[in-house]
Motif scaffolding. Structure first.
Motif, PDB file in Angstrom:
ATOM      1  N   ASP A  68      27.838 159.024   1.725  1.00 25.20           N
ATOM      2  CA  ASP A  68      28.038 157.732   1.063  1.00 25.20           C
ATOM      3  C   ASP A  68      26.747 156.914   1.160  1.00 25.20           C
ATOM      4  O   ASP A  68      26.217 156.717   2.258  1.00 25.20           O
ATOM      5  N   GLY A  70      26.273 153.907   1.156  1.00 28.36           N
ATOM      6  CA  GLY A  70      26.425 152.715   1.979  1.00 28.36           C
ATOM      7  C   GLY A  70      26.480 152.996   3.466  1.00 28.36           C
ATOM      8  O   GLY A  70      26.540 152.064   4.269  1.00 28.36           O
ATOM      9  N   ASN A  71      26.439 154.253   3.865  1.00 26.06           N
ATOM     10  CA  ASN A  71      26.489 154.592   5.285  1.00 26.06           C
ATOM     11  C   ASN A  71      25.240 154.044   5.970  1.00 26.06           C
ATOM     12  O   ASN A  71      24.124 154.218   5.486  1.00 26.06           O
ATOM     13  N   GLN A  72      25.438 153.373   7.110  1.00 25.91           N
ATOM     14  CA  GLN A  72      24.352 152.671   7.793  1.00 25.91           C
ATOM     15  C   GLN A  72      23.627 153.508   8.843  1.00 25.91           C
ATOM     16  O   GLN A  72      22.691 153.016   9.471  1.00 25.91           O
ATOM     17  N   THR A 140      25.661 142.599   8.403  1.00 29.26           N
ATOM     18  CA  THR A 140      26.666 143.661   8.363  1.00 29.26           C
ATOM     19  C   THR A 140      26.387 144.625   9.492  1.00 29.26           C
ATOM     20  O   THR A 140      25.247 144.879   9.853  1.00 29.26           O
TER      21      THR A 140
END
Length: 147
Positions: A68, A70-72, A140
């Motif tokens: 993904d 958006g994975n951090q 975030t």
């Protein structure tokens, strides 16, 4: 009525973290892999097949999560987790064909569990807020390896 009371009662167990939940899932699957591989029972292969299936599902979920955008997690860690999924899938096929043992899969899971149990990289020491920080907006938090 009893069920209603317990639903709103104060939970007796502490709140679990994402890392703790991931560890628990890996531990359960790894335990099942070990138990089935060490058993001399004729039905052990069926238990091994079920444990391999669950292990493969787990690694598929982990790979999906790190794929993904958006994975951090750091890119290098995401790539390693994705590679481990590919390896796990291929090696599981060999185990099912009785061409390999489950030992390396157990080792991989155990190494990941050790990583989940270790302290995460310590964040930098907090700095006093600056004027710019007061206007920076919400921060975030990075997601764990898997949900």
């Amino acid at each position: 009525m009893n069920m209603a009371r317990t639903a709103y009662a104060t939970p007796g167990a502490p709140t679990r973290t994402g890392r703790g939940l991931e560890y628990d899932v890996l531990a359960r699957v790894t335990h099942r892999l070990k138990s089935a591989s060490e058993s001399n029972d004729r039905r052990a292969f069926g238990a091994l097949v079920r444990a391999l299936y669950d292990n493969r599902r787990l690694w598929t979920i982990l790979a999906t999560d790190v794929a993904d955008p958006g994975n951090q997690l750091p890119e290098s860690l995401r790539a390693r987790i994705f590679y481990l999924n590919e390896f796990t899938q291929q090696h599981s096929r060999k185990v099912l064909a009785r061409q390999a043992t489950v030992d390396v899969l157990i080792d991989i899971n155990t190494a990941v569990m050790r990583g989940l149990r270790s302290d995460p990289i310590a964040p930098p020491a907090p700095q006093p807020p600056t004027r710019a920080a007061n206007h920076a907006g919400p921060r975030t938090l990075g997601r764990e390896v898997a949900r």
